[in-house]
Design a protein around this motif. Structure first.
Motif, PDB file in Angstrom:
ATOM      1  N   SER A 167       0.710  -1.322  -0.649  1.00  0.00           N
ATOM      2  CA  SER A 167       0.009  -0.042  -0.329  1.00  0.00           C
ATOM      3  C   SER A 167       0.853   1.096  -0.199  1.00  0.00           C
ATOM      4  O   SER A 167       0.583   2.490  -0.721  1.00  0.00           O
ATOM      5  N   ARG A 168       2.247   1.183   0.376  1.00  0.00           N
ATOM      6  CA  ARG A 168       2.941   2.286   0.996  1.00  0.00           C
ATOM      7  C   ARG A 168       3.667   2.053  -0.369  1.00  0.00           C
ATOM      8  O   ARG A 168       3.523   4.335  -0.997  1.00  0.00           O
ATOM      9  N   ARG A 169       3.511   2.028  -1.511  1.00  0.00           N
ATOM     10  CA  ARG A 169       4.369   1.959  -2.713  1.00  0.00           C
ATOM     11  C   ARG A 169       3.166   2.263  -3.844  1.00  0.00           C
ATOM     12  O   ARG A 169       3.754   2.104  -5.084  1.00  0.00           O
ATOM     13  N   GLN A 170       1.982   2.553  -3.077  1.00  0.00           N
ATOM     14  CA  GLN A 170       0.681   2.228  -4.066  1.00  0.00           C
ATOM     15  C   GLN A 170       0.456   1.089  -4.719  1.00  0.00           C
ATOM     16  O   GLN A 170      -0.266   1.200  -6.029  1.00  0.00           O
ATOM     17  N   VAL A 171       0.851  -0.413  -4.326  1.00  0.00           N
ATOM     18  CA  VAL A 171       0.759  -1.069  -5.485  1.00  0.00           C
ATOM     19  C   VAL A 171      -0.503  -1.703  -5.767  1.00  0.00           C
ATOM     20  O   VAL A 171      -1.779  -1.495  -4.711  1.00  0.00           O
ATOM     21  N   LYS A 172      -1.744  -1.791  -6.895  1.00  0.00           N
ATOM     22  CA  LYS A 172      -2.751  -2.708  -6.276  1.00  0.00           C
ATOM     23  C   LYS A 172      -3.017  -3.150  -6.526  1.00  0.00           C
ATOM     24  O   LYS A 172      -2.280  -4.455  -7.070  1.00  0.00           O
ATOM     25  N   THR A 173      -3.739  -3.705  -5.433  1.00  0.00           N
ATOM     26  CA  THR A 173      -4.217  -5.534  -5.223  1.00  0.00           C
ATOM     27  C   THR A 173      -5.674  -5.628  -5.593  1.00  0.00           C
ATOM     28  O   THR A 173      -6.086  -5.180  -5.723  1.00  0.00           O
ATOM     29  N   PHE A 174      -5.758  -7.129  -6.624  1.00  0.00           N
ATOM     30  CA  PHE A 174      -6.668  -7.493  -6.705  1.00  0.00           C
ATOM     31  C   PHE A 174      -7.158  -8.163  -5.742  1.00  0.00           C
ATOM     32  O   PHE A 174      -5.794  -9.746  -7.081  1.00  0.00           O
ATOM     33  N   PHE A 175      -7.618  -9.057  -5.377  1.00  0.00           N
ATOM     34  CA  PHE A 175      -7.960 -10.226  -4.560  1.00  0.00           C
ATOM     35  C   PHE A 175      -9.506 -10.734  -5.178  1.00  0.00           C
ATOM     36  O   PHE A 175     -10.321  -9.955  -5.547  1.00  0.00           O
ATOM     37  N   LEU A 176      -9.440 -12.292  -5.952  1.00  0.00           N
ATOM     38  CA  LEU A 176     -10.776 -12.338  -6.586  1.00  0.00           C
ATOM     39  C   LEU A 176     -10.346 -14.215  -5.731  1.00  0.00           C
ATOM     40  O   LEU A 176      -9.668 -14.969  -6.052  1.00  0.00           O
ATOM     41  N   PHE A 177     -11.843 -14.225  -5.428  1.00  0.00           N
ATOM     42  CA  PHE A 177     -12.313 -15.488  -4.990  1.00  0.00           C
ATOM     43  C   PHE A 177     -13.297 -16.507  -4.835  1.00  0.00           C
ATOM     44  O   PHE A 177     -14.562 -15.345  -5.448  1.00  0.00           O
ATOM     45  N   SER A 178     -14.065 -17.537  -5.283  1.00  0.00           N
ATOM     46  CA  SER A 178     -14.183 -18.026  -5.183  1.00  0.00           C
ATOM     47  C   SER A 178     -15.084 -18.310  -3.622  1.00  0.00           C
ATOM     48  O   SER A 178     -14.587 -18.407  -2.752  1.00  0.00           O
ATOM     49  N   SER A 179     -16.527 -18.054  -3.596  1.00  0.00           N
ATOM     50  CA  SER A 179     -17.051 -18.233  -1.987  1.00  0.00           C
ATOM     51  C   SER A 179     -17.177 -19.398  -1.947  1.00  0.00           C
ATOM     52  O   SER A 179     -17.509 -20.070  -2.303  1.00  0.00           O
ATOM     53  N   GLY A 180     -16.686 -19.454  -0.943  1.00  0.00           N
ATOM     54  CA  GLY A 180     -16.477 -21.389  -0.252  1.00  0.00           C
ATOM     55  C   GLY A 180     -14.748 -21.431  -0.556  1.00  0.00           C
ATOM     56  O   GLY A 180     -14.535 -21.955   0.368  1.00  0.00           O
ATOM     57  N   ASP A 181     -13.474 -20.770  -1.044  1.00  0.00           N
ATOM     58  CA  ASP A 181     -12.800 -21.259  -1.318  1.00  0.00           C
ATOM     59  C   ASP A 181     -12.366 -20.913   0.267  1.00  0.00           C
ATOM     60  O   ASP A 181     -12.150 -20.299   1.090  1.00  0.00           O
ATOM     61  N   HIS A 182     -11.400 -21.968   0.375  1.00  0.00           N
ATOM     62  CA  HIS A 182     -10.371 -21.772   1.391  1.00  0.00           C
ATOM     63  C   HIS A 182      -9.409 -20.444   1.900  1.00  0.00           C
ATOM     64  O   HIS A 182      -9.352 -19.811   3.228  1.00  0.00           O
ATOM     65  N   GLY A 183      -9.383 -19.725   0.525  1.00  0.00           N
ATOM     66  CA  GLY A 183      -9.179 -18.688   0.581  1.00  0.00           C
ATOM     67  C   GLY A 183      -9.068 -17.413   1.662  1.00  0.00           C
ATOM     68  O   GLY A 183      -9.218 -16.757   2.543  1.00  0.00           O
ATOM     69  N   VAL A 184     -11.021 -17.221   1.814  1.00  0.00           N
ATOM     70  CA  VAL A 184     -11.668 -16.659   1.529  1.00  0.00           C
ATOM     71  C   VAL A 184     -11.565 -16.716   3.159  1.00  0.00           C
ATOM     72  O   VAL A 184     -11.120 -15.396   4.386  1.00  0.00           O
ATOM     73  N   ASP A 185     -11.597 -17.852   3.365  1.00  0.00           N
ATOM     74  CA  ASP A 185     -11.107 -18.846   5.121  1.00  0.00           C
ATOM     75  C   ASP A 185     -10.093 -17.898   5.775  1.00  0.00           C
ATOM     76  O   ASP A 185      -9.831 -17.328   6.622  1.00  0.00           O
ATOM     77  N   ALA A 186      -9.042 -17.969   5.231  1.00  0.00           N
ATOM     78  CA  ALA A 186      -7.533 -17.257   5.187  1.00  0.00           C
ATOM     79  C   ALA A 186      -7.712 -15.500   5.163  1.00  0.00           C
ATOM     80  O   ALA A 186      -7.134 -14.803   6.314  1.00  0.00           O
ATOM     81  N   ILE A 187      -8.011 -14.718   4.802  1.00  0.00           N
ATOM     82  CA  ILE A 187      -8.350 -13.307   4.581  1.00  0.00           C
ATOM     83  C   ILE A 187      -9.349 -13.180   5.961  1.00  0.00           C
ATOM     84  O   ILE A 187      -8.919 -12.254   6.172  1.00  0.00           O
ATOM     85  N   GLU A 188     -10.312 -13.943   5.944  1.00  0.00           N
ATOM     86  CA  GLU A 188     -11.080 -12.958   6.916  1.00  0.00           C
ATOM     87  C   GLU A 188     -10.093 -13.591   7.602  1.00  0.00           C
ATOM     88  O   GLU A 188     -10.696 -12.802   9.415  1.00  0.00           O
ATOM     89  N   GLN A 189      -9.459 -14.439   8.598  1.00  0.00           N
ATOM     90  CA  GLN A 189      -9.123 -14.673   9.294  1.00  0.00           C
ATOM     91  C   GLN A 189      -8.330 -13.062  10.424  1.00  0.00           C
ATOM     92  O   GLN A 189      -7.641 -13.385  11.217  1.00  0.00           O
ATOM     93  N   GLU A 190      -7.633 -12.805   8.843  1.00  0.00           N
ATOM     94  CA  GLU A 190      -6.579 -12.013   9.089  1.00  0.00           C
ATOM     95  C   GLU A 190      -7.166 -10.250   8.903  1.00  0.00           C
ATOM     96  O   GLU A 190      -6.853  -9.572   9.853  1.00  0.00           O
ATOM     97  N   PHE A 191      -8.130 -10.736   8.039  1.00  0.00           N
ATOM     98  CA  PHE A 191      -8.880  -9.116   7.817  1.00  0.00           C
ATOM     99  C   PHE A 191     -10.896  -9.292   7.743  1.00  0.00           C
ATOM    100  O   PHE A 191     -10.868  -8.129   7.809  1.00  0.00           O
ATOM    101  N   GLY A 192     -10.858 -10.274   8.673  1.00  0.00           N
ATOM    102  CA  GLY A 192     -12.996  -9.469   9.367  1.00  0.00           C
ATOM    103  C   GLY A 192     -13.051 -10.531   7.896  1.00  0.00           C
ATOM    104  O   GLY A 192     -12.520 -10.950   7.020  1.00  0.00           O
ATOM    105  N   ARG A 193     -14.890 -10.440   8.218  1.00  0.00           N
ATOM    106  CA  ARG A 193     -14.977 -10.648   7.075  1.00  0.00           C
ATOM    107  C   ARG A 193     -15.320 -10.640   6.244  1.00  0.00           C
ATOM    108  O   ARG A 193     -15.785  -8.634   6.066  1.00  0.00           O
ATOM    109  N   GLY A 194     -15.850 -11.142   4.820  1.00  0.00           N
ATOM    110  CA  GLY A 194     -15.237 -10.141   3.627  1.00  0.00           C
ATOM    111  C   GLY A 194     -14.178 -10.031   3.438  1.00  0.00           C
ATOM    112  O   GLY A 194     -13.973  -9.035   2.655  1.00  0.00           O
ATOM    113  N   GLY A 195     -13.053  -9.746   4.107  1.00  0.00           N
ATOM    114  CA  GLY A 195     -11.402  -9.411   4.108  1.00  0.00           C
ATOM    115  C   GLY A 195     -11.805  -7.563   3.841  1.00  0.00           C
ATOM    116  O   GLY A 195     -11.474  -6.587   3.518  1.00  0.00           O
TER     117      GLY A 195
END
Lengths: 83, 624
Positions: B536-564
């Motif tokens: 973010s400090r470098r102004q990099v654009k990050t695009f996270f695309l998830f399938s709903s129910g994918d394990h990756g959503v759990d990982a993001i939610e664990q770190e950044f809350g519901r729905g990331g």
């Protein structure tokens, strides 16, 4: 060999070929819980046609996909009778 | 906007036809140019392929054509077949492998009316090309799975075939069609499309194609008398024995040989031992039936390998130390901007991706005016094997791929590109994210189903799954009656409960720290937050695309809350959670959705001119 033993043997062969661990097989075991994934089950159907000369599924979606190992065995037993 | 880059094809003729990194000319495979195999890219009609040879033996009396399988058979065997082609070249047999039209890196055959016939013709075209390139009078056909079927059919029609090598061949087309239909039915819930065709991953097989395949029965093959046939079967079978008997009766010299050493090329790639396979039984058989004295003639340079269709032009390029890495550079057929997208491997699969996702994405990007470079990390696809001592059982996440991504950017920079995006699916997304942290030239990260933000050195797939899976998932499985059997059999309840307790404690700690952080009392130190802060400090654009129910959503939610939603704190972040996508984007409609979303995102960035022009889009969160 009986239809049952052929089906069970081929399940073991496909599992080995695809590097999968097969659970102990019994009639009540769910196919998708048996250790085989969808590709393995597809290969199994092809292998069983080669070995038994029967294709209970035909080419369409009409025949329900068996849920358990027992369902699968019964499906091939029935198809063998009618072939 | 600037015109298409000069890829330095003047160098091609001077270097034996090998496409070089134009800024780093030299022998593609590094040292000892006379003894190491050269991989020369070739284009035959709409097919892309590789010719492997030792420079002293490009001209040879006999050469080998390798015919790959389709679908998973193709993806899984890709790197092993690359290594087999190298070993054949070292043994004195120039070897060529290629992708049938509509598969791998190939283009559609513009004249095709029906795929099976198109593929059959492509084998004859490849054989003719191979003979012209190498001067060989005779050829050995070596096929895997349905490629072995196609090879056998080709051998029936030619008088220049010296031997036939069949690796786990499909002996009967009807059962192969059944396999495809059953797989389509299990994965797509439909075996047959309304027009009688079939869709499975990247394959669209029409009714006529299915019918033609189903008619093939290799027991009836009319092989030339005395033709040596090496039959490498995965397991003894009645059908295999029938074929062997039938071919012998017709005069073929059939040897049935154990396939065990070759089995890994048809097994799932993930978690597989990635040590080079042992091809010695195959090579020994080949030397016995078709001995070939090396001919000390340096072959002529081949033409530059460029594949093109309306909207895109593709060029194979080598890059990195010793030019050991490979990538397919895809650019618009007209002027392009200065943004290029680097597409990394998904898992251990080759650069064209599972279900050819990367090919489709690259060509659609080009049609939108954006260049891309789909690459093979070291040891994967068409890149050379790694020379370091990474444990062969290490998960793909354990290997740092940022140097490979950096090397790709070096090359693209030399071609004139100035802005860089990096894309990946699953482990590819993980490497894209970490590559962006490591390389400050990256301004955009496009991630599909990023499974984890952090991979610890002692992690494995099971521990990460346990750590990132919500307790609610297990509860749902408990509620499902039929899941009890497996749950009790396979899952370690103690470990799950302990991991869930740890997870709950981590979330409680995160909540307290988040509250303190918002007041500026503490600075968070988790890897995920450090990554996002740095980008973010470098102004990099990050695009996270998830399938709903994918394990990756759990990982993001664990770190950044519901729905990331916590990601909203980091400027330049977009999260999209889309129902209906599968993890690897194997279904055509899902690939279309993901590609459209990413191209729209990148196009807006590209039109905006600089990476800082796009507003924070984290509000687009769509909790699954």
């Amino acid at each position: 060999m009986t239809i049952r033993s052929t089906v069970l043997d081929q399940m073991a062969v496909v599992a080995k070929q695809q590097n999968k661990v097969l659970v102990p097989l019994a009639d009540g075991v769910l196919l998708l819980e048996s250790g085989l994934d969808s590709l393995c089950l597809a290969i199994l159907v092809a292998t069983l046609d080669d070995e038994l000369g029967v294709d209970p599924f035909g080419s369409g979606d009409d025949v329900a996909i068996p849920v358990t190992v027992g369902d699968l065995v019964h499906l091939y037993e029935a198809a063998a009778v009618h072939s | 906007m600037f015109p298409a880059p000069d890829l330095g094809f003047a160098a091609v003729g001077a270097t034996g036809g090998v496409i070089m990194n134009p800024a780093n000319p030299g022998v593609a495979d590094g040292t000892a140019p006379d003894r190491r195999p050269t991989m020369q890219p070739v284009v035959i009609g709409s097919s892309f392929g590789w010719l492997h040879y030792i420079r002293a033996t490009k001209s040879s009396d006999v050469a080998v054509l390798i015919c790959s399988g389709l679908n998973w058979d193709m993806v899984r065997a890709h790197h092993p077949l690359r290594n087999l082609a190298d070993e054949l070249a070292i043994a004195g047999y120039p070897a060529m492998r290629f992708d049938y039209p509509d598969t791998g890196d190939s283009a559609e055959d513009p004249e095709r009316t029906e795929l099976w016939e198109t593929w059959r013709k492509s084998i004859h075209a490849a054989l003719d090309h191979l003979r012209r390139e190498t001067g060989a009078r005779r050829v050995i056909l070596c096929g895997v799975r349905i490629g072995a079927t196609l090879a056998t059919l080709a051998a029936e029609q030619r008088d220049d075939v010296a031997a036939l090598v069949l690796l786990a061949p499909v002996l009967r087309g009807r059962s192969y069609v059944q396999q495809l239909q059953m797989q389509a039915r299990l994965e797509n819930r439909a075996a047959v499309l309304p027009d009688g065709g079939l869709e499975l991953h990247e394959l669209y097989l029409g009714a006529e194609t299915l019918e033609r395949i189903a008619q093939v029965d290799l027991r009836n093959a009319s092989l030339p008398p005395d033709l040596p046939v090496g039959l490498f079967m995965q397991a003894p079978s009645k059908l295999g024995a029938d074929c062997e008997r039938a071919w012998r009766q017709k005069g073929a010299d059939v040897t049935s040989t154990d396939f065990a050493c070759l089995a890994p090329m048809l097994q799932p790639i993930e978690g597989l031992d990635t040590r080079p396979m042992d091809f010695s039984p195959l090579l020994a058989w080949m030397r016995q039936v078709v001995p070939t004295p090396p001919v000390s003639v340096v072959g002529a340079a081949g033409p530059a390998a460029v594949l093109a269709a309306p909207g895109w032009v593709e060029t194979p390029l080598r890059f990195g130390p010793d030019d050991a890495l490979f990538g397919m550079f895809c650019r618009p057929d007209g002027d392009a901007g200065d943004l290029a997208v680097i597409i990394g491997n998904t898992g251990l699969n080759p650069h064209y991706g599972v279900a050819r996702f990367a090919v489709q994405f690259a060509r659609d990007l080009a049609r939108s005016g954006i260049a891309s470079f789909r690459i093979d990390f070291a040891g994967l696809g068409d890149s050379a094997d790694r020379t370091d001592k990474i444990p062969v059982s290490a998960p793909e996440f354990n290997i740092d791929r940022s140097a490979d991504i950096g090397a790709a950017i070096d090359l693209l920079s030399q071609l004139g590109y100035r802005r860089f995006a990096v894309h990946g699916i699953c482990s590819g997304a993980y490497h894209a994210l970490h590559g962006a942290v490591a390389d400050q030239r990256i301004g955009v990260v496009l991630m599909v189903n990023l499974p984890v933000l952090e991979w610890r050195s002692d992690d494995d797939l099971f521990s990460v799954t346990r750590r990132n899976t919500k307790l609610s998932h297990y509860v749902q499985r408990l509620v499902a009656k039929e899941a009890w059997g497996r749950l009790m059999r396979d899952l370690d309840i103690g470990k799950i409960l302990w991991t869930q307790a740890e997870r709950t404690a981590e979330r409680a700690r995160d909540a307290v720290l988040g509250w303190a952080e918002r007041r500026g009392w503490v600075e968070r130190q988790s890897v995920g937050r450090r990554i996002m802060t740095a980008l973010s400090r470098r102004q990099v654009k990050t695009f996270f695309l998830f399938s709903s129910g994918d394990h990756g959503v759990d990982a993001i939610e664990q770190e950044f809350g519901r729905g990331g939603t916590g990601l909203m704190a980091f400027a330049g972040t977009t999260v999209r959670i889309v129902p209906g996508l599968d993890h690897m984007l194997t279904a055509g409609a899902m690939r279309r959705t993901a590609i459209d979303l990413m191209i729209r995102y990148v196009t807006e960035l590209n039109d905006g001119g600089d990476a800082g022009s796009l507003p924070n889009q984290a509000a687009a969160v769509n909790p699954g």
